[in-house]
Scaffold this active site. Sequence first.
Site, PDB file in Angstrom:
ATOM      1  N   VAL A  73      28.036  42.003  37.594  1.00 50.61           N
ATOM      2  CA  VAL A  73      27.127  42.888  38.311  1.00 50.61           C
ATOM      3  C   VAL A  73      25.890  43.099  37.457  1.00 50.61           C
ATOM      4  CG1 VAL A  73      26.795  45.207  39.268  1.00 50.61           C
ATOM      5  CG2 VAL A  73      29.024  44.100  39.479  1.00 50.61           C
ATOM      6  N   ALA A 118      23.970  45.228  32.823  1.00 50.65           N
ATOM      7  CA  ALA A 118      24.868  44.357  33.582  1.00 50.65           C
ATOM      8  C   ALA A 118      26.277  44.545  33.034  1.00 50.65           C
ATOM      9  CB  ALA A 118      24.430  42.901  33.444  1.00 50.65           C
ATOM     10  N   LYS A 119      27.253  44.053  33.723  1.00 56.45           N
ATOM     11  CA  LYS A 119      28.631  44.106  33.222  1.00 56.45           C
ATOM     12  C   LYS A 119      29.440  43.085  33.982  1.00 56.45           C
ATOM     13  CE  LYS A 119      31.083  46.591  30.291  1.00 56.45           C
ATOM     14  NZ  LYS A 119      30.655  47.248  29.053  1.00 56.45           N
ATOM     15  N   GLY A 120      30.494  42.579  33.336  1.00 54.68           N
ATOM     16  CA  GLY A 120      31.359  41.616  34.006  1.00 54.68           C
ATOM     17  C   GLY A 120      32.806  41.958  33.763  1.00 54.68           C
ATOM     18  N   ASP A 159      33.736  43.087  25.418  1.00 49.12           N
ATOM     19  CA  ASP A 159      34.102  44.458  25.808  1.00 49.12           C
ATOM     20  C   ASP A 159      35.618  44.535  25.657  1.00 49.12           C
ATOM     21  OD1 ASP A 159      33.075  47.037  27.030  1.00 49.12           O
ATOM     22  OD2 ASP A 159      34.562  46.525  28.538  1.00 49.12           O
TER      23      ASP A 159
END
Length: 429
Positions: A73, A118-120, A159
Amino acid sequence: MAELHSHPVPSYLDPAHPGPWGIYLEQVDRVTPYLGNLARWVETLKRPKRILIVDVPVELDNGTVAHFEGYRVQHNTSRGPGKGGVRFHQDVTLSEVMALSAWMSVKSAAVNLPFGGAKGGIRIDPHLYSHSELERITRRYTSEIHDIIGPSKDIPAPDVNTNGQIMAWMMDTYSMNEGRTTTGVVTGKPVSLGGSLGRIEATGRGVYVIACEAARESGIDIKGARIAIQGFGNVGGTAARLFQEAGAQVVAVYDHTGIVYDERGLNVPGLLEHVHETGGVAGAPGTQSLDPKEFWSLETDILIPAALEGQITHENAGLIRTRILVEGANGPTTPEADDIISAKGTVIVPDVVANAGGVTVSYFEWVQDFSSFFWTEQEINHRLEAMMRSAYSAMSGVARQHGVSLRTAAFIVACSRILEARQVRGLYP
Ligand code: NAD
């Protein structure tokens, strides 16, 4: 303000149960009154720019095929490429990845890094899979999100449950697909692959620098200050060492094995050695053990939660007697607990600034990869300290100006920076 022509909760989330994204939306609503004319653009913060959901099919070691759900995202890229980690966890949801991507936009802007957020994530319990299965899963996921990531588009990082090895596989897969070695597509890489010196210690060092700034503002001398820390891993362990080197007394440390206490100040290098040998702080020689209630009740100058989220709640907030609380972990204080602690006059330094040292050195890694010129650890630490101090000062100035908490101030600073960029860029077409 113009009439709203769109719904606040997107159709792909359940409006009755928006999850972490709902918490983020509330935070944006709270700062909107302080955004002045920029509030005209605030809706831009309330929806991610881009969401990619991918199927990740993989052949397992036993010959069967498994499918995992993967996300990337990009919340906002007004100030620069997306930046944010990739999480491997069985409970990852779209709402969670959306909220984490938005909090990355806030964190990057609060520290004034030229990044968006952003992050996944992949919905998987990585502990159930072999090294080679994880490699195949990581490589297929990277290929599936290849089109939207890149050194000037969106730069993933480690992460929860991901690490330097996973970043190395992501970098290699991206590079193979591009036909050229592209080290700057991810950060948090091993140093042998364009990773940065100082990255491992960066978050703990940032926590230390920010705590010193907050102490100075509150008239507390770090030399001799009483400090308690929950979490003695990468973040808590590094911060504890730096505090002791500066002459502070780290009187208590709380990890998953127990709590150790020494009224005169713990021997931090000795404790780190004990953890290295035994896996936790429990039973460290010459220390007294405390129960959690006693730990939270300790009278301290600085308390640092640096373990997990949601550790300080309405149940223990009433016990806390510290002058400054520095959030080393992400989201350690629930909003209810925040109100209880703030009402006692305790200064809470929010996670988005306090633990931004990691993303700041990720930024340095990305800059070094672009220029293929690598800095010394001393240069990195020096620049990190300067950026953290400047982030603290911007937040604290806005807190004074509006008479708000540091948390609200950090959001005001960050959201204003993002929306200013949005405004001057204008809407295309
Ligand atoms: P880590 O795994 O190195 O250390 C975690 C520490 O927390 C360990 O000492 C562990 O014993 C302790 N812990 C775990 N469960 C506990 C429990 N139930 N009660 C008490 N202690 C417990 O992790 P880390 O990298 O130091 O990260 C700590 C926090 O900081 C996390 O919230 C993380 O999201 C946040 N953070 C880390 C970074 C980074 O660069 N490492 C950056 C930003 C935020």
